[in-house]
Design an enzyme around this catalytic site. Sequence first.
Site, mmCIF file in Angstrom:
data_model
loop_
_atom_site.group_PDB
_atom_site.id
_atom_site.type_symbol
_atom_site.label_atom_id
_atom_site.label_comp_id
_atom_site.label_asym_id
_atom_site.label_seq_id
_atom_site.Cartn_x
_atom_site.Cartn_y
_atom_site.Cartn_z
ATOM 1 N N SER A 42 0.859 -1.178 0.000
ATOM 2 C CA SER A 42 0.000 0.000 0.000
ATOM 3 C C SER A 42 0.890 1.220 0.000
ATOM 4 C CB SER A 42 -0.891 0.013 1.242
ATOM 5 O OG SER A 42 -1.714 1.160 1.266
ATOM 6 N N ARG A 45 -0.449 -3.859 -6.959
ATOM 7 C CA ARG A 45 -1.641 -4.482 -6.374
ATOM 8 C C ARG A 45 -2.872 -3.729 -6.840
ATOM 9 N NH1 ARG A 45 -5.106 -7.581 -5.031
ATOM 10 N NH2 ARG A 45 -5.407 -8.581 -3.004
ATOM 11 N N THR A 95 -6.711 1.504 5.072
ATOM 12 C CA THR A 95 -6.254 0.752 6.239
ATOM 13 C C THR A 95 -7.189 0.933 7.425
ATOM 14 O OG1 THR A 95 -3.947 0.931 5.518
ATOM 15 C CG2 THR A 95 -4.342 0.361 7.827
ATOM 16 N N CYS A 126 -0.802 -6.230 -17.432
ATOM 17 C CA CYS A 126 -0.101 -6.952 -16.370
ATOM 18 C C CYS A 126 1.198 -6.224 -16.029
ATOM 19 C CB CYS A 126 0.216 -8.380 -16.794
ATOM 20 S SG CYS A 126 1.249 -9.255 -15.591
ATOM 21 N N CYS A 173 4.111 -13.805 -11.326
ATOM 22 C CA CYS A 173 2.878 -13.168 -10.843
ATOM 23 C C CYS A 173 3.058 -12.502 -9.481
ATOM 24 C CB CYS A 173 1.771 -14.207 -10.766
ATOM 25 S SG CYS A 173 0.187 -13.564 -10.192
ATOM 26 N N CYS A 194 -1.477 -9.392 -8.150
ATOM 27 C CA CYS A 194 -2.145 -8.086 -8.144
ATOM 28 C C CYS A 194 -3.614 -8.196 -8.525
ATOM 29 C CB CYS A 194 -1.424 -7.102 -9.058
ATOM 30 S SG CYS A 194 -1.680 -7.362 -10.821
ATOM 31 N N CYS A 222 -5.411 -8.983 -14.023
ATOM 32 C CA CYS A 222 -5.896 -9.790 -15.146
ATOM 33 C C CYS A 222 -7.319 -10.283 -14.885
ATOM 34 C CB CYS A 222 -4.961 -10.961 -15.405
ATOM 35 S SG CYS A 222 -4.659 -12.004 -13.953
#
Length: 548
Positions: free
Chosen positions: A53, A302, A338, A494, A517, A520, A523
């Site tokens: 984050s 992410r 958060t 991606c 990968c 995140c 896709c």
Amino acid sequence: MRESMEFDVVIVGAGPSGLAAACRLMQQAKEAERELTVCVVEKGSEVGAHILSGAIIEPRALEELFPDWKKMGAPLNTPVTEDQLFMLQSDNKSIKFPNLVVPKTMHNQGNYIASLGNLCRWLGEQAEQLGVEIFPGFAASEILYHEDGSVKGIATGDMGISESGVEKDSYMQGMELHAKYTLFAEGCRGHLGKELYQKFDLDKDNDAQHYGLGLKELWDITPDKHQPGLVLHGSGWPLSKGTGGGFFLYHTENCQVVVGLIVDLSYENPYLSPFDEFQRLKHHPVLKQYLEGAKRVSYGARAITKGGFNALPKMTFSGGLLIGCNSGTLNFAKIKGTHTAMKSGMLAAEEVFSALNNGCNGAKELTGFETRFKDSWLYEELKQSRNFGPAMHKFGAILGGTFNFIDQNICKGRLPFTLRDNKVDYAQLKVISDYSPIDYPKPDSKLSFDKLSSVFLSNTNHEEDQPCHLKLKDQAIPITQNLPKYLEPAQRYCPAGVYEVIEDESGAHFQINGQNCLHCKTCDIKDPAQNITWVTPEGGGGPNYPNM
């Protein structure tokens, strides 16, 4: 037959919502002098490994959970000292807005720049001290149901299965974890959450959910450029018309800055590459002044759930609850999730504990949660910011920002109407004939970099000989449909180079490099044919983010 373990509560995901829920459950049990068994399963190799984050953290929920968090050593060490907001007009021009015209949701006095991964590690320590069992490296791969359809718990994935489906010498069967109540805190686009949405029709009454892709880097900068607590936000260049999003650059502790770009996944241009937009962003003078001569030390990406109040689903079902970003509690007007995720987990914990105290065993839906939620500051905060995202999508950065200034600063989020945005993100992508290719500059390896060297900095690792966790519903679609219409956009959306179109003498082939990968979920969200489904790989696989 799989082995099983019984708990009062099982929590899927050791993020801020899941860990806050676990801590609050055990606090209540201690106050009531009642024995309670709580388990948290986490697919990352350790708590915090998959957490990424910005992050500016509003401590409101943390203060409720642990009033003495400062004395307890919570890793919030850098208070925000100054906010700056920019509109980037071109690759070398910008406008800096005076604070007076900035929506109040973008003001960060009293907040902290921190690593959310490190905060989760700390929350995990508190949870364990309270008696919670945390199982990192075990991915919840399946939801278990009772005969009446209520949730019974989860099963962790088998480990040691080869790509061809054969059991290897390292094979270990997954385990069933049964609970009276199961809390799903998987984060944005949780794959079990997707199943729950469909099975219990949780999103039938809300607006379409919306997503953004957040890309982030951590840099060591020279001490003379470091201004602890300085916060920069902005929008505009390099994102073109029809593409929403914005950048951030935060001066944190230890002569480090975090820099990132959020790209709304409702973008239309099939040639757009969020990763490459981020790389050229860093060459703008507003950011370059801090990064020049510095060293990049980490990279990650992410998806974020940003539909807000209007897109909130029904969070309850027989046997459990959806919490945190799995249900979309992020406040996009503040660019913060958060404190809202933690509060949702705490509210869930209070409702679950009340039900357990009254002898409920999970078969009855926790309908009291809705009242508890609506009576909380979380509900009020999200409701007040309900128009922020739709205004930006409908009117753009300038007009949308003006609307949001009026809505948030003058009317305090209480305008007598609600803007709607019901266009699903993946359906916004246009065909290649509507656009010209984007000529992205070659990375200079000083401010901008390629995907593979970036993925290397994320410490991503997967056991290569395992079933691919990126499933295609139809193997033909990438080449027969997505390639002619969109030049197969997975190659560009991606941020980790997972998808490639390889051409040889026999024609074009779609290749999936699953070992790259970052989890995140882009896709799963953006594929225009909705042909890609992300499922959990073998437990412990994926990124291992330090200080992210």
